[in-house]
Design an enzyme around this catalytic site. Structure first.
Site, PDB file in Angstrom:
ATOM      1  N   ASP A 224       0.825  -1.201   0.000  1.00 53.47           N
ATOM      2  CA  ASP A 224       0.000   0.000   0.000  1.00 53.47           C
ATOM      3  C   ASP A 224       0.863   1.256   0.000  1.00 53.47           C
ATOM      4  O   ASP A 224       0.609   2.209  -0.747  1.00 53.47           O
ATOM      5  CB  ASP A 224      -0.923  -0.024   1.222  1.00 53.47           C
ATOM      6  CG  ASP A 224      -1.723   1.251   1.374  1.00 53.47           C
ATOM      7  OD1 ASP A 224      -2.598   1.492   0.531  1.00 53.47           O
ATOM      8  OD2 ASP A 224      -1.464   2.010   2.325  1.00 53.47           O
TER       9      ASP A 224
ATOM     10  N   GLU B 286      -2.132  -5.434  -3.544  1.00 46.34           N
ATOM     11  CA  GLU B 286      -1.156  -4.692  -2.742  1.00 46.34           C
ATOM     12  C   GLU B 286      -0.078  -5.608  -2.185  1.00 46.34           C
ATOM     13  O   GLU B 286       1.101  -5.232  -2.122  1.00 46.34           O
ATOM     14  CB  GLU B 286      -1.866  -3.967  -1.599  1.00 46.34           C
ATOM     15  CG  GLU B 286      -2.685  -2.774  -2.050  1.00 46.34           C
ATOM     16  CD  GLU B 286      -3.347  -2.045  -0.905  1.00 46.34           C
ATOM     17  OE1 GLU B 286      -3.546  -0.822  -1.020  1.00 46.34           O
ATOM     18  OE2 GLU B 286      -3.669  -2.684   0.127  1.00 46.34           O
TER      19      GLU B 286
END
Length: 225
Positions: free
Chosen positions: A43, A115
């Site tokens: 992320d 992610e």
């Protein structure tokens, strides 16, 4: 490993990273590693790389415009779309119950795995490897929008303010599903108009869904508050 390499276009030097990046916590006990730590890392890497790409691609835009583009490119829906395009769903390690509940098509899980794969590529090959992967799959998304995008919540707020109404009000009316895959139902209202409901795997996604539905109904309505 070979199938994942073909899908994402990256060959891991550390073969242990790929299985971890694909392991949902429903598939293993607490003592085993899951994709959650790599998701956390990915992320942050994604945000940095996208911000850097936007900085170069739109030199005339101010911070606010760049921020709107960033939010659209790193939001869960976009991540899930990339994961779906890559076809990583069948490779995710899930419990039987999670799989039967549609986990391989769950946007929240797909976004998390996207992610985690970015995090795994970063850990294995460094920032340039992660940048290459992100650039390959996000450049077209970034260049496809001439103007900074507006999300549905922003557009609904502007609609209301432009007609003299108070700001839209949101409230959670339901939550279902297990903790690791919740489903939220959010209601949004403007003025005395009948409210609309939206659902999603996060409160934000449900709010966006509700705002989009209400905006579709209200646009073209010639009224003022």
């Amino acid at each position: 490993m070979d199938e994942l390499t073909d899908i994402i276009g990256y060959e891991f030097g550390d073969p242990a990273l790929a299985p971890i990046a694909l392991t949902h916590r429903s598939a293993v006990g607490r003592e085993h590693q899951t994709y959650e730590r790599l998701e956390f890392l990915g992320d942050r890497v994604l945000g940095l790389v996208i911000a850097d790409m936007l900085y170069d691609a739109f030199p005339q835009e101010d911070e606010g415009a760049l921020a709107k583009r960033l939010v659209a490119l790193v939001r869960r829906e976009t991540l899930a779309d990339v994961a779906t395009y890559l076809g990583v769903g069948p490779l995710i390690r899930l419990s039987r119950g999670e799989e039967e509940a549609g986990g391989r098509e769950n946007p929240a899980i797909l976004a998390d795995v996207c992610e985690s794969l970015i995090g795994a590529v970063y850990r294995d090959g460094g920032l340039e490897a992660a940048r290459a992967f992100i650039g390959q799959h996000w450049s077209a998304l970034m260049e496809g929008t001439a103007e900074p995008p507006k999300d549905a919540k922003t557009s609904l707020q502007e609609w209301a303010q432009g007609r003299g109404f108070a700001l839209p009000s949101y409230r959670q009316v339901a939550r279902s599903g297990p903790d690791h895959a919740p489903q939220f139902t959010i209601e949004v209202g403007v003025g005395d108009f009948p409210p609309e409901l939206g659902e999603g795997p996060t409160k934000r996604a449900a709010e966006q869904s509700a705002a989009e539905r209400l905006l579709e109904r209200l646009e073209g309505t010639d009224v003022t508050g």
